[in-house]
Design a protein around this motif. Structure first.
Motif, PDB file in Angstrom:
ATOM      1  N   GLN A 242      43.407  37.450  45.159  1.00 34.29           N
ATOM      2  CA  GLN A 242      42.844  38.661  45.765  1.00 34.29           C
ATOM      3  C   GLN A 242      41.563  38.370  46.534  1.00 34.29           C
ATOM      4  N   GLU A 243      40.815  37.375  46.110  1.00 34.53           N
ATOM      5  CA  GLU A 243      39.551  37.048  46.768  1.00 34.53           C
ATOM      6  C   GLU A 243      39.728  36.100  47.960  1.00 34.53           C
TER       7      GLU A 243
ATOM      8  N   LYS B  15      42.852  36.960  40.419  1.00 36.40           N
ATOM      9  CA  LYS B  15      41.534  37.207  40.990  1.00 36.40           C
ATOM     10  C   LYS B  15      41.281  36.296  42.188  1.00 36.40           C
TER      11      LYS B  15
ATOM     12  N   GLN C 265      45.126  35.893  34.802  1.00 36.33           N
ATOM     13  CA  GLN C 265      44.166  36.853  35.344  1.00 36.33           C
ATOM     14  C   GLN C 265      43.227  36.190  36.349  1.00 36.33           C
ATOM     15  N   ASP C 266      42.847  34.944  36.050  1.00 40.01           N
ATOM     16  CA  ASP C 266      41.981  34.203  36.965  1.00 40.01           C
ATOM     17  C   ASP C 266      42.709  33.895  38.273  1.00 40.01           C
TER      18      ASP C 266
END
Length: 328
Positions: free
Chosen positions: A325-326, A322, A318-319
């Protein structure tokens, strides 16, 4: 007849001597595998890499490229490269999923906003971390190549919103992520071999399929499915990897030469891919295909929430999503 036999024998001897001389020039010959045919961007890029390596080592190191699956299909050649049976392989990151768990997340739909976003991710710290994970499996990552973006095409209507997909039947690869993606979008997934897609669309067994411009063009699918929606739901990088065994047999100086040549080939491959995409788009448009661009992709992306929940089950995964996506 005697003259012909004498001439033929002379030609064979000359050819043998030329081959032997070429072999003597190369102290080290590295065999590189690719499933794509001659002229394909990945093949031509690795050939350019081979030329640069040969030139900068004064002919000591040669890379012999074997296209068209001559050494086997991707999964087999990855394993052969791990064990040092062959020295290098070009393969899609998706084929590494069973070997390197970290690669699985790169097959999630709508992970990348566009091709430049994908480049920024693999060319930065995340790409370095992925290379480290791959190295744990006896493979040295040398370059990240572009394989384009997969989009939807069909024979029924322009797809301009997620609602237009409702109830439609699309061929997908035999991959659970793809099946779950179609379910989340409200469409029906129909896994089938690629070679059956043309007739399946033509006869109405399915409404359409999904792939990139060059495949849409070269397969002839644009003839039977004239509506192509540029949603770019999947972008999976391809990599050039080298056997750890072969890599460690080289001096640090030669390793640096190969790394530099690989980085240069990466730039070339992306340029060649862009050219091929442009040519294919122009070809299908000239043939009557309708390209639907500029759609609002956010509803498509939002619909992927259950897919991400199913496949990104750990805090680490999940990290990573993230962080991807960032990435700007």
């Amino acid at each position: 007849m005697k003259l012909f036999k004498t001439t033929l024998a002379g030609l064979m001897m000359t050819a043998a001597m030329t081959t032997a001389a070429a072999a003597q020039e190369c102290e080290t010959t590295l065999r590189s595998s690719d499933t794509h045919p001659e002229g394909y961007p990945t093949v031509e890029a690795v050939k350019a890499m081979a030329e640069e390596v040969r030139e900068n080592t004064d002919g000591r190191i040669c890379i012999e490229v074997f296209p068209s699956s001559q050494l086997g299909e991707e999964k087999d050649t990855i394993e052969q490269t791990q064990f040092g049976v062959i020295d290098m392989v070009r393969a899609t990151l998706g084929t590494f999923n069973d070997i390197v768990p970290e690669t699985q997340l790169f097959s999630l739909p709508y992970l990348f906003r566009d091709q430049q976003h994908m480049y920024n991710v693999v060319d930065g710290p995340i790409g370095d971390e992925l290379a480290e994970a791959i190295a744990e499996h006896d493979l040295i990552t040398l370059a990240y190549y572009d394989a384009g973006a997969r989009s939807f095409y069909n024979s029924q209507k322009p797809i301009e919103s997620i609602d237009d997909l409702s109830g439609m039947k699309f061929r997908v690869m035999q991959n659970d992520v793809f099946v779950d993606m179609m379910d989340a979008l409200g469409a029906n997934a129909t896994p089938m071999p690629y070679g059956e897609v043309y007739s399946a669309i033509q006869t109405g067994v399915i409404d359409g399929a999904e792939n990139n411009y060059p495949s849409y063009d070269s397969s002839g699918h644009s003839e039977v499915a004239q509506y192509f929606t540029l949603d770019q739901h999947l972008m999976v990088p391809e990599i050039v990897a080298m056997s750890k065994q072969a890599w460690e047999s080289l001096s640090p100086e030669d390793q640096e030469i190969i790394r530099t040549a690989a980085e240069n080939s990466e730039t070339l491959e992306r340029e060649l891919w862009a050219e091929q995409e442009t040519a294919s788009k122009e070809a299908v448009e000239a043939g009557g295909a309708e390209i639907i661009e500029g759609i609002d992709k956010q509803p498509f992306i939002d619909a992927m929430a259950p897919v991400y929940e199913k496949y990104a089950t750990t805090p680490e995964a999940q990290d990573l999503i993230k962080r991807i996506q960032e990435t700007e």
